[in-house]
Design a protein around this motif. Structure first.
Motif, PDB file in Angstrom:
ATOM      1  N   UNK A   1      11.058  74.936  55.681  1.00 45.59           N
ATOM      2  CA  UNK A   1      12.099  74.635  54.577  1.00 45.59           C
ATOM      3  C   UNK A   1      12.045  74.457  53.285  1.00 45.59           C
ATOM      4  N   UNK A   2      12.501  75.171  52.315  1.00 41.07           N
ATOM      5  CA  UNK A   2      12.455  75.027  50.897  1.00 41.07           C
ATOM      6  C   UNK A   2      11.186  76.039  50.348  1.00 41.07           C
ATOM      7  N   UNK A   3      10.757  76.537  51.202  1.00 44.47           N
ATOM      8  CA  UNK A   3       9.485  77.296  50.647  1.00 44.47           C
ATOM      9  C   UNK A   3       9.797  78.687  50.352  1.00 44.47           C
ATOM     10  N   UNK A   4       9.641  79.418  49.195  1.00 42.67           N
ATOM     11  CA  UNK A   4       9.867  80.844  48.868  1.00 42.67           C
ATOM     12  C   UNK A   4       8.928  81.633  49.658  1.00 42.67           C
TER      13      UNK A   4
ATOM     14  N   UNK B   1       5.300  67.411  51.193  1.00 41.32           N
ATOM     15  CA  UNK B   1       6.236  68.061  50.334  1.00 41.32           C
ATOM     16  C   UNK B   1       5.203  68.448  49.080  1.00 41.32           C
ATOM     17  N   UNK B   2       4.196  67.600  48.896  1.00 43.76           N
ATOM     18  CA  UNK B   2       3.270  67.728  47.464  1.00 43.76           C
ATOM     19  C   UNK B   2       2.425  68.951  47.679  1.00 43.76           C
TER      20      UNK B   2
ATOM     21  N   UNK C   1      -4.552  84.111  47.921  1.00 46.78           N
ATOM     22  CA  UNK C   1      -4.214  82.784  48.304  1.00 46.78           C
ATOM     23  C   UNK C   1      -5.201  82.156  49.062  1.00 46.78           C
ATOM     24  N   UNK C   2      -6.512  82.812  49.078  1.00 40.70           N
ATOM     25  CA  UNK C   2      -7.722  82.306  50.129  1.00 40.70           C
ATOM     26  C   UNK C   2      -7.987  80.789  49.634  1.00 40.70           C
TER      27      UNK C   2
ATOM     28  N   UNK D   1       3.843  76.672  46.746  1.00 40.17           N
ATOM     29  CA  UNK D   1       4.892  77.441  46.073  1.00 40.17           C
ATOM     30  C   UNK D   1       4.531  77.985  44.616  1.00 40.17           C
ATOM     31  N   UNK D   2       3.944  77.016  44.150  1.00 42.74           N
ATOM     32  CA  UNK D   2       3.557  77.170  42.594  1.00 42.74           C
ATOM     33  C   UNK D   2       2.515  78.382  42.534  1.00 42.74           C
ATOM     34  N   UNK D   3       1.656  78.248  43.569  1.00 39.74           N
ATOM     35  CA  UNK D   3       0.616  79.449  43.579  1.00 39.74           C
ATOM     36  C   UNK D   3       1.314  80.565  43.991  1.00 39.74           C
TER      37      UNK D   3
END
Length: 198
Positions: A43-46, A151-152, A179-180, A158-160
Motif C-alpha cells: 500500500x502506497x507504493x507506485x 516505511x523508510x 533495481x538490482x 519509491x524514489x529509486x
C-alpha cells in the motif's frame, strides 16, 4: 520502451483476489498457496500496473504439472526461462487468450519472445510458481512484508523506481536490472528480519 508506472491503486488488491480465486480452482489437483507480491502488494507504493503473484508449491515435483493446469486460458507459459531458473515456472496473464492476440501460449526453450509480448498494456499479471520450501519463495514474501512494515525503506524504493522509470528500457528485464543493487541489500535485510519473526 517507456514502462507504465502508476501511483498505488487500491483496485490492485481486488484484481489479485479475482486472479487468486481462479488460480485456487485451477490448481486444486496440487497443493499450492497463492500470494500477492511485488510493488502492487504494498500500500502506497507506485508500480507498473501488473499484479505479481507467487504460487507456493508444497511439492517441488508439481512444478511441471502447472503448465497443463493453466493451459487453454489467458496465460502464456515462458518455458524459455526454465533454463536460467529451473526452480521456477513463469506465466504472464493476458487480457485475452493468446491465440486471439496472435500470440503463442508457450515460449519454448529456443523461441524468440514476440515483440508484442513486451507490450505491458496486454498484461494483467505475472505468475511465479516456486516450491514453498525454497529460499526464493521466502525472499519474495519477506521483502513484501518488510516493505509493508518499514516505511523508510519503502520510500527509498519509491524514489529509486521514480528515477528509473524516466529512462527508456528495452524491456521489463532491463528495468529490473536497474533495481538490482538496491534489492540485493534490502532483500538480505528483509530475509534476516523475516526469519527473526518466526
Amino acid at each position: 520502451m517507456i514502462l507504465p508506472f502508476e501511483p498505488y491503486n487500491p483496485t490492485w488488491k481486488d484484481q489479485f483476489n479475482t486472479i487468486k480465486r481462479e488460480l485456487d480452482k485451477l490448481l486444486l489437483p496440487i497443493k499450492a498457496s497463492v500470494d500477492h507480491i511485488g510493488s502492487t502488494s504494498v500500500e502506497g507504493l507506485s508500480a507498473k500496473p501488473i499484479i505479481d503473484i507467487i504460487v507456493g508449491l508444497e511439492d517441488e515435483n508439481d512444478l511441471d504439472k502447472v503448465p497443463a493446469l493453466l493451459a487453454n486460458r489467458q496465460y502464456v507459459y515462458y518455458e524459455k526461462y526454465n533454463i536460467d531458473m529451473p526452480y521456477r515456472r513463469f506465466f504472464v496473464l493476458l487480457r485475452e487468450k493468446p491465440d486471439k492476440l496472435g500470440l503463442p501460449t508457450c515460449i519454448g526453450t529456443f523461441d524468440k519472445i514476440p515483440d508484442r509480448l513486451n507490450d505491458h498494456a496486454l498484461r494483467i499479471a505475472h505468475i511465479h510458481v516456486i516450491p514453498k520450501n525454497s529460499e526464493n519463495w521466502v525472499r519474495h514474501i519477506a521483502f513484501r512484508d518488510y516493505l509493508r512494515t518499514h516505511p523508510n525503506v519503502k520510500d527509498e524504493y519509491q524514489a529509486l523506481k521514480e528515477g528509473l522509470i524516466k529512462h527508456e528500457w528495452q524491456d521489463g528485464n532491463d528495468y529490473n536490472e536497474g533495481k538490482d543493487a538496491f534489492l540485493q541489500v534490502e532483500e538480505k535485510r528483509a530475509i534476516e528480519w523475516y526469519l527473526a519473526q518466526k
